[in-house]
Design an enzyme around this catalytic site. Structure first.
Site, short mmCIF file in Angstrom:
data_model
loop_
_atom_site.label_atom_id
_atom_site.label_comp_id
_atom_site.label_asym_id
_atom_site.label_seq_id
_atom_site.Cartn_x
_atom_site.Cartn_y
_atom_site.Cartn_z
N ASN A 83 31.12 47.37 43.45
CA ASN A 83 30.38 46.31 42.68
C ASN A 83 28.99 46.27 43.49
O ASN A 83 28.85 45.80 44.81
CB ASN A 83 30.76 44.85 43.11
N HIS A 125 28.51 44.14 33.87
CA HIS A 125 28.59 44.25 35.45
C HIS A 125 29.75 44.68 36.09
O HIS A 125 30.84 44.20 35.44
CB HIS A 125 28.17 42.86 35.91
N CYS A 139 24.49 38.73 40.69
CA CYS A 139 24.71 40.15 39.76
C CYS A 139 24.22 39.80 38.27
O CYS A 139 24.12 40.83 37.69
CB CYS A 139 26.37 40.15 39.57
N1 COA Z 1 44.17 44.58 51.04
C1 COA Z 1 45.69 44.24 50.78
N2 COA Z 1 45.79 42.84 50.60
C2 COA Z 1 44.95 42.17 50.43
C3 COA Z 1 43.47 42.29 50.43
C4 COA Z 1 43.21 43.70 50.79
N3 COA Z 1 41.96 44.30 50.73
N4 COA Z 1 42.87 41.31 50.11
C5 COA Z 1 43.56 40.35 49.94
N5 COA Z 1 44.75 40.79 50.08
C6 COA Z 1 46.01 39.90 50.06
C7 COA Z 1 45.77 38.35 50.06
O1 COA Z 1 45.67 38.36 51.54
C8 COA Z 1 47.06 38.11 49.46
O2 COA Z 1 48.10 38.09 50.50
P1 COA Z 1 49.10 36.89 50.31
O3 COA Z 1 49.76 36.61 48.98
O4 COA Z 1 49.99 36.88 51.49
O5 COA Z 1 48.24 35.53 50.58
C9 COA Z 1 47.22 38.75 48.40
O6 COA Z 1 46.73 40.24 48.63
C10 COA Z 1 46.75 38.38 46.96
O7 COA Z 1 45.47 38.03 47.25
P2 COA Z 1 44.78 37.46 46.03
O8 COA Z 1 43.20 37.06 46.53
O9 COA Z 1 45.35 36.51 45.26
O10 COA Z 1 44.51 38.61 45.06
P3 COA Z 1 43.87 39.04 43.79
O11 COA Z 1 44.85 39.55 42.73
O12 COA Z 1 43.04 37.75 43.20
O13 COA Z 1 42.69 40.10 44.02
C11 COA Z 1 40.18 40.35 44.22
C12 COA Z 1 41.69 39.96 45.01
C13 COA Z 1 39.35 39.98 45.19
C14 COA Z 1 40.45 41.80 43.83
C15 COA Z 1 40.29 39.51 43.07
O14 COA Z 1 40.18 38.02 43.14
C16 COA Z 1 38.99 39.84 42.20
O15 COA Z 1 38.49 40.69 41.90
N6 COA Z 1 38.12 38.73 42.09
C17 COA Z 1 36.70 38.87 41.55
C18 COA Z 1 35.74 39.42 42.61
C19 COA Z 1 34.50 39.53 41.91
O16 COA Z 1 34.55 40.23 40.79
N7 COA Z 1 33.32 39.33 42.78
C20 COA Z 1 32.18 39.59 42.57
C21 COA Z 1 31.79 38.89 41.21
S1 COA Z 1 29.98 39.14 40.94
#
Ligand code: COA
Length: 321
Positions: free
Chosen positions: A278, A248, A111
């Site tokens: 993204n 980004h 990215c």
């Molecule tokens: N729909 C519903 N629930 C979901 C889900 C989805 N698509 N994806 C994950 N969950 C659940 C998980 O299983 C977890 O459940 P649990 O508490 O029962 O274990 C809960 O939601 C929380 O998961 P978590 O991963 O802690 O959520 P989060 O608030 O961190 O959000 C992202 C997840 C991926 C949106 C976030 O971490 C993020 O944006 N990270 C950066 C990603 C990024 O920018 N990547 C590219 C970089 S270039």
């Protein structure tokens, strides 16, 4: 001599996929995706290739710059989702555009790829290696996305963005920084082919994007403000001097948190993650083109571009428009 962006272009597949549609594939919901990421829909290829999208965006950037393909002497494509291992996407784009005078190669900085490409082009222009470069960020992430994995398939989109950067008497590229932390590469990865030959049994299954979302989130909200401060120091400018910050587009919560940490109004951070998701290396140049075409970039104003992603990698650029 300065390196200055003279034109921009982008291409997004027509096929727009909503969160509602994704909720028919995996256990998720429109509300969850919007609340955690700010994404409402993303453009997904229905067959457009990485080369086709890159060439379409590149053609528009050349038109916007008012130059022909023969004027280009460098093509850099940033991508992690090339159609072929050989030849490079950049060489295929050269062929599509008829840019026969260009040297062409790909880079992979995920990215942050467009920021790395800008730094390379600036260095080439400063050292006289080239005068006019076509920089393209392009991704067909849909082909390396596991559509059964709700942790990742909600996030990514396809598309391409491009910019023409050329040697100029007037100021443009003022400062660039870039960095990497390979020791944390495992938090965001996608396996390629493994060695499978008469002497080794490889794993021939396909690799898909793996992501430790919370770790990437923490990395982004800490590293991006740091690299924005660093590029401003390098360019001898302050946060207040900058009109717009084009980041980004990974997650709206990340962008909000960065604006908050820098104590800047969110209005200074244009956003399209809601409609594009993204798009990795394509994200910054697509946003740059949209912002440019909306007439939001004014001559003489300062703009900061910043990216972060797999590697881990990060980069930022300070431009006078
Ligand atoms: N729909 C519903 N629930 C979901 C889900 C989805 N698509 N994806 C994950 N969950 C659940 C998980 O299983 C977890 O459940 P649990 O508490 O029962 O274990 C809960 O939601 C929380 O998961 P978590 O991963 O802690 O959520 P989060 O608030 O961190 O959000 C992202 C997840 C991926 C949106 C976030 O971490 C993020 O944006 N990270 C950066 C990603 C990024 O920018 N990547 C590219 C970089 S270039």
């Amino acid at each position: 001599m300065h390196a200055k962006i003279m034109g921009t272009g982008s291409y997004l597949p027509d096929n727009q996929v909503t969160n509602h549609y994704i909720s028919t594939l995996v256990d998720t919901s429109d509300e969850w995706i919007k609340e955690r990421t700010g994404i409402a829909s993303r453009h997904i290829s229905t067959g457009e290739t990485t080369v086709e999208m890159a060439a379409a965006a590149g053609k528009k950037a050349l038109e916007d710059a008012g130059i022909g393909a023969l004027d280009v002497d460098l093509i850099i494509v940033a991508t992690v989702s090339a159609d072929h291992l050989l030849p490079s996407t950049a060489c295929s784009v050269q062929k599509e555009l008829g840019a026969v005078n260009a040297a062409a190669f790909d880079i992979n900085a995920a990215c942050s790829g467009f920021l790395f490409a800008l730094n390379i082009a600036d260095s080439y222009i400063q050292t006289g290696m080239c005068r006019t470069a076509l920089l393209i960020g392009v991704e067909t992430l849909s082909k390396i996305t596991n559509w059964n994995d709700r942790n990742t398939c909600i996030l990514f989109g396809d598309g391409a963005g491009a910019a023409v950067i050329t040697a100029s008497e007037t100021p443009g590229f003022m400062a660039g920084i870039q960095g990497s932390d390979g020791a944390r590469g495992h938090v965001l990865s996608c396996r390629g082919r493994t060695t499978d030959n008469p002497f080794a049994d490889g794993d021939l299954s396909l690799g898909y994007i793996y992501m430790d979302g919370p770790e990437v989130f923490k990395f982004a909200v800490k590293k991006v403000p740091e690299c924005i401060q660093e590029v401003l120091e390098k360019g001898n400018r302050n946060l207040e001097d900058v009109s717009l910050f084009l980041l980004h587009q990974a997650n709206f919560r990340i962008i909000k948190s960065i604006a908050h940490r820098l104590r800047l109004p969110l209005e200074k951070f244009p956003v399209n993650v809601d409609e594009c998701g993204n798009t990795s290396a394509a994200s910054v140049p697509i946003l740059l083109d949209e912002t440019n075409k909306k007439g939001l970039l004014h001559s003489g104003e300062l703009v900061v571009l910043a990216g972060f992603g797999a590697g881990l990698t990060w980069g930022a650029a300070l431009l006078e428009w």
